[in-house]
Design a protein around this motif. Structure first.
Motif, PDB file in Angstrom:
ATOM      1  N   VAL A  76     -46.068 -48.205  13.420  1.00  0.00           N
ATOM      2  CA  VAL A  76     -47.063 -49.365  13.645  1.00  0.00           C
ATOM      3  C   VAL A  76     -46.518 -50.582  13.492  1.00  0.00           C
ATOM      4  N   GLN A  77     -46.443 -52.034  13.544  1.00  0.00           N
ATOM      5  CA  GLN A  77     -45.948 -53.060  13.080  1.00  0.00           C
ATOM      6  C   GLN A  77     -47.079 -54.422  13.535  1.00  0.00           C
ATOM      7  N   THR A  78     -46.591 -55.866  12.777  1.00  0.00           N
ATOM      8  CA  THR A  78     -47.211 -56.955  12.977  1.00  0.00           C
ATOM      9  C   THR A  78     -47.861 -56.915  14.412  1.00  0.00           C
ATOM     10  N   GLY A  79     -49.351 -56.950  13.953  1.00  0.00           N
ATOM     11  CA  GLY A  79     -50.530 -57.167  15.427  1.00  0.00           C
ATOM     12  C   GLY A  79     -51.254 -56.144  15.994  1.00  0.00           C
ATOM     13  N   ASP A  80     -50.622 -54.613  15.327  1.00  0.00           N
ATOM     14  CA  ASP A  80     -50.741 -53.318  15.844  1.00  0.00           C
ATOM     15  C   ASP A  80     -52.281 -53.637  14.953  1.00  0.00           C
ATOM     16  N   ALA A  81     -53.199 -52.644  15.207  1.00  0.00           N
ATOM     17  CA  ALA A  81     -54.779 -52.754  14.807  1.00  0.00           C
ATOM     18  C   ALA A  81     -54.850 -50.910  14.977  1.00  0.00           C
ATOM     19  N   VAL A  82     -55.356 -50.103  14.147  1.00  0.00           N
ATOM     20  CA  VAL A  82     -55.609 -48.638  13.946  1.00  0.00           C
ATOM     21  C   VAL A  82     -57.230 -48.488  13.544  1.00  0.00           C
ATOM     22  N   PHE A  83     -57.121 -47.624  14.396  1.00  0.00           N
ATOM     23  CA  PHE A  83     -59.113 -47.629  14.073  1.00  0.00           C
ATOM     24  C   PHE A  83     -59.056 -46.546  14.047  1.00  0.00           C
ATOM     25  N   TRP A  84     -59.771 -45.929  12.591  1.00  0.00           N
ATOM     26  CA  TRP A  84     -60.085 -44.436  12.927  1.00  0.00           C
ATOM     27  C   TRP A  84     -61.443 -44.590  11.893  1.00  0.00           C
ATOM     28  N   ASP A  85     -62.428 -43.173  13.097  1.00  0.00           N
ATOM     29  CA  ASP A  85     -63.554 -43.181  12.966  1.00  0.00           C
ATOM     30  C   ASP A  85     -63.934 -42.606  11.649  1.00  0.00           C
ATOM     31  N   LYS A  86     -65.085 -42.964  11.478  1.00  0.00           N
ATOM     32  CA  LYS A  86     -65.723 -41.562  10.287  1.00  0.00           C
ATOM     33  C   LYS A  86     -65.332 -40.459   9.744  1.00  0.00           C
ATOM     34  N   ASP A  87     -64.447 -40.011   8.370  1.00  0.00           N
ATOM     35  CA  ASP A  87     -64.726 -37.978   8.877  1.00  0.00           C
ATOM     36  C   ASP A  87     -63.187 -38.088   9.577  1.00  0.00           C
ATOM     37  N   GLU A  88     -62.390 -38.648  10.047  1.00  0.00           N
ATOM     38  CA  GLU A  88     -61.160 -38.938  10.861  1.00  0.00           C
ATOM     39  C   GLU A  88     -59.932 -39.066   9.155  1.00  0.00           C
ATOM     40  N   TRP A  89     -59.703 -37.767   8.730  1.00  0.00           N
ATOM     41  CA  TRP A  89     -58.313 -37.631   8.527  1.00  0.00           C
ATOM     42  C   TRP A  89     -56.771 -38.847   8.912  1.00  0.00           C
ATOM     43  N   HIS A  90     -56.633 -39.018   7.711  1.00  0.00           N
ATOM     44  CA  HIS A  90     -55.610 -40.244   8.293  1.00  0.00           C
ATOM     45  C   HIS A  90     -54.226 -40.819   6.895  1.00  0.00           C
ATOM     46  N   GLU A  91     -53.837 -41.353   7.023  1.00  0.00           N
ATOM     47  CA  GLU A  91     -52.613 -41.774   6.009  1.00  0.00           C
ATOM     48  C   GLU A  91     -51.898 -43.231   6.442  1.00  0.00           C
ATOM     49  N   THR A  92     -51.225 -43.844   5.450  1.00  0.00           N
ATOM     50  CA  THR A  92     -50.414 -44.913   6.271  1.00  0.00           C
ATOM     51  C   THR A  92     -49.006 -44.889   5.048  1.00  0.00           C
ATOM     52  N   LYS A  93     -47.543 -45.101   5.137  1.00  0.00           N
ATOM     53  CA  LYS A  93     -46.433 -45.778   4.609  1.00  0.00           C
ATOM     54  C   LYS A  93     -45.949 -46.504   5.379  1.00  0.00           C
TER      55      LYS A  93
END
Length: 118
Positions: A76-93
Motif C-alpha cells: 500500500v502507498q500514499t493515496g490507497d485506502a484499505v477497508f477491513w470489516d468487523k472481526d476481520e483479522w489484519h496487520e500493517t507494517k
C-alpha cells in the motif's frame, strides 16, 4: 479486505463559491465514529489483530504492507485506502515509515464514495 483510492485524480473539481480545488470523497457516517492519525516509524507495525468495528485505513504518506487472515502481504502507498470489516483479522507494517488516517465506526460504506483500486 478491500482496496480503494482517494488520489487527486480520483477527485472532482469544485468551483462553487468561487472555489478552485479538488475534492476526493472518502466516507459519510451516520453512527458514532472515531477518527485518528497513526504514525508508523521505520520498521513500524500495527500487530495482527481483529477489527472491533469496520475500519478504513487511509495512507497519507509513505508506503507499507497489509495483510488479512492470509499471510500474503500486499503493498500500500500514499493515496490507497484499505477497508477491513468487523472481526476481520489484519496487520500493517512498514520498512521506511507511513502516516495514515484511520476511521472506525459501526456503519462504514467506503464503496459509496471511493472507487475500488484497479
Amino acid at each position: 479486505m478491500e482496496f480503494y483510492q482517494f488520489n487527486k485524480d480520483k477527485g472532482k473539481k469544485i468551483s462553487k463559491f468561487n472555489s478552485d480545488f479538488i475534492m476526493s470523497r472518502i466516507i459519510q457516517t451516520e453512527k458514532e465514529t472515531h477518527i485518528g492519525c497513526m504514525y508508523l516509524g521505520k520498521n513500524g507495525i500495527i500487530g495482527y489483530h481483529q477489527a472491533v468495528v469496520p475500519q478504513l485505513f487511509l495512507i497519507m504518506s509513505g508506503e507499507g504492507y497489509v495483510r488479512s487472515e492470509k499471510e500474503e502481504y500486499l503493498k500500500v502507498q500514499t493515496g490507497d485506502a484499505v477497508f477491513w470489516d468487523k472481526d476481520e483479522w489484519h496487520e500493517t507494517k512498514t520498512n521506511d515509515g507511513l502516516t495514515a488516517i484511520v476511521i472506525e465506526g459501526e456503519k462504514l460504506s467506503p464503496s459509496s464514495y471511493m472507487p475500488l483500486k484497479e
